[in-house]
Motif scaffolding. Structure first.
Motif, mmCIF file in Angstrom:
data_model
loop_
_atom_site.group_PDB
_atom_site.id
_atom_site.type_symbol
_atom_site.label_atom_id
_atom_site.label_comp_id
_atom_site.label_asym_id
_atom_site.label_seq_id
_atom_site.Cartn_x
_atom_site.Cartn_y
_atom_site.Cartn_z
ATOM 1 N N PHE A 1 0.829 -1.206 0.000
ATOM 2 C CA PHE A 1 0.000 0.000 0.000
ATOM 3 C C PHE A 1 0.868 1.262 0.000
ATOM 4 O O PHE A 1 0.631 2.208 -0.768
ATOM 5 C CB PHE A 1 -0.914 -0.030 1.230
ATOM 6 C CG PHE A 1 -1.671 1.248 1.474
ATOM 7 C CD1 PHE A 1 -2.699 1.646 0.629
ATOM 8 C CD2 PHE A 1 -1.356 2.053 2.565
ATOM 9 C CE1 PHE A 1 -3.403 2.823 0.869
ATOM 10 C CE2 PHE A 1 -2.046 3.221 2.805
ATOM 11 C CZ PHE A 1 -3.079 3.613 1.956
ATOM 12 N N ASP B 1 -6.872 7.692 0.821
ATOM 13 C CA ASP B 1 -5.862 6.805 1.404
ATOM 14 C C ASP B 1 -5.952 6.816 2.933
ATOM 15 O O ASP B 1 -5.772 5.778 3.590
ATOM 16 C CB ASP B 1 -4.459 7.230 0.968
ATOM 17 C CG ASP B 1 -4.224 7.013 -0.519
ATOM 18 O OD1 ASP B 1 -4.939 6.186 -1.120
ATOM 19 O OD2 ASP B 1 -3.336 7.694 -1.081
ATOM 20 N N ARG C 1 1.274 4.121 -3.144
ATOM 21 C CA ARG C 1 0.696 5.453 -2.945
ATOM 22 C C ARG C 1 1.729 6.519 -2.595
ATOM 23 O O ARG C 1 1.424 7.717 -2.654
ATOM 24 C CB ARG C 1 -0.364 5.390 -1.821
ATOM 25 C CG ARG C 1 -1.488 4.406 -2.061
ATOM 26 C CD ARG C 1 -2.262 4.699 -3.349
ATOM 27 N NE ARG C 1 -2.727 6.069 -3.346
ATOM 28 C CZ ARG C 1 -2.623 6.897 -4.373
ATOM 29 N NH1 ARG C 1 -2.071 6.485 -5.511
ATOM 30 N NH2 ARG C 1 -3.057 8.141 -4.282
ATOM 31 N N GLN D 1 -8.700 4.629 4.038
ATOM 32 C CA GLN D 1 -8.297 3.226 3.930
ATOM 33 C C GLN D 1 -7.360 2.849 5.071
ATOM 34 O O GLN D 1 -7.472 1.759 5.649
ATOM 35 C CB GLN D 1 -7.620 2.980 2.577
ATOM 36 C CG GLN D 1 -7.308 1.505 2.304
ATOM 37 C CD GLN D 1 -6.789 1.290 0.890
ATOM 38 O OE1 GLN D 1 -6.834 2.192 0.066
ATOM 39 N NE2 GLN D 1 -6.306 0.092 0.607
#
Length: 336
Positions: free
Chosen positions: A8, A49, A12, A52
């Motif tokens: 992740f 983000d 990102r 999340q």
């Protein structure tokens, strides 16, 4: 199903780094319109983000970092308006001169039209003496026929502050018309520039022919360079509006007019305080013989040089700074 945290972060992290850089540029006041849109886009991605991370990675360095990053971006995007004085200062320190430099081609065409008018007016009166009857106002011709300048009685008829106020109002009218008439597909500014040039050229030629060139120079020397520069800039702004209507490019005509109009308005608003100042010079210094001609010439050349030095140089130092340093606290934030 959530991906592993390292995956992740790896996916990102480029967007987060880009957002950090734009936030740094925004704080230093060097963010352009395109970058501002990118900042908004990256903030929205970072907010997604963060949501999340709150769901799948709570309490991790990634969660804390994104929380801090989004808070900084929110404060930058939705910050309250700056103080009016600071905005005005930044406009004259950077925005106005930078806009003029970007639109220099329109200002150059405007100057060419004014010079064309000057040459036409001077040539007509020089080659055909009766041309003055068509191009020079009757009141001016009457004074010149008596060997007097029409400006000699200005200060005896009204006090200097009233003269300056009247002159400033007239100059503002010419400036606004040169700009606003650009909506007539650019024909209005062309007419205004050529017409004013013809009038000045014709009056100058008439004074020269009648042996009054020194008096004409004495009157226009102090205020002429800056005043004509402002008319040229306003004419350039009007030509920008006309060009947006004639050739909107890939944008719809209404959007092109809105975008170009905003830039043109900056030029006109930027000229306003200089227009008021030069009106005071024209009202207090230019008429009469209180100041010698050499002093008026020196003042006019100095003011003109300073005005264009400001327009061509102001804000270049800020615009030329390319290096961006990410703050230590953000750079040292390690993600796991």
């Amino acid at each position: 199903m959530a991906v592993p945290l390292p995956t992740f972060v790896t996916r990102r992290r480029p967007d987060w780094d880009a957002l950090q850089v734009l936030l740094t540029r925004q704080r230093s006041g060097r963010l352009g319109l395109t970058e501002l849109r990118t900042l908004d886009t990256l903030y929205r991605r970072a907010a997604a983000d963060l949501a999340q991370a709150q769901t799948f990675y709570p309490g991790t360095d990634a969660h804390r970092f994104l929380n801090q990053l989004c808070a900084q971006a929110y404060g930058a995007i939705y910050q309250p308006p700056r103080e009016r004085w600071a905005s005005t200062r930044d406009f004259f320190r950077r925005d106005f001169p930078a806009t003029l430099r970007r639109e220099a081609r329109f200002v150059g065409v405007s100057a060419g039209l004014l010079v064309l008018g000057l040459l036409l007016g001077a040539l007509v009166v020089t080659l055909e003496p009766r041309g003055a009857e068509l191009l020079v106002p009757e009141g001016v011709r009457r004074y010149v026929a008596q060997g007097r300048m029409w400006t000699d009685d200005l200060l005896s008829v009204a006090p200097p502050n009233a003269v300056a106020s009247g002159i400033a109002t007239n100059n503002l009218t010419v400036t606004l018309f040169a700009f606003a008439s650009g909506i007539l597909l650019g024909v209005g500014p062309i007419f205004t520039l050529v017409n004013n040039g013809v009038l000045i050229g014709a009056v100058g030629a008439l004074c020269f022919r009648e042996g009054m060139a020194a008096g004409f120079l004495d009157f226009i020397a102090a205020h002429g360079p800056v005043e004509l520069s402002i008319i040229v800039i306003a004419g350039g702004a009007g030509l920008m509006v006309g060009q947006a209507l004639i050739d909107p490019g890939e944008l719809p005509r209404a959007q092109a007019l809105q975008a170009r109009g905003r830039e043109a308005v900056k030029l006109v608003v930027g000229c306003a305080p200089f227009l008021a100042g030069i009106g005071a010079v024209e009202g207090f210094i230019s008429p009469g013989h209180l100041f010698p001609t050499w002093a008026k010439v020196g003042l006019g050349l100095s003011l003109g040089a300073l005005f264009w030095l400001y327009l061509l140089r102001a804000g270049r130092t800020d615009a030329g700074v390319a290096r961006v340093d990410v703050p230590e606290a953000m750079a040292s934030n390690r993600l796991r």
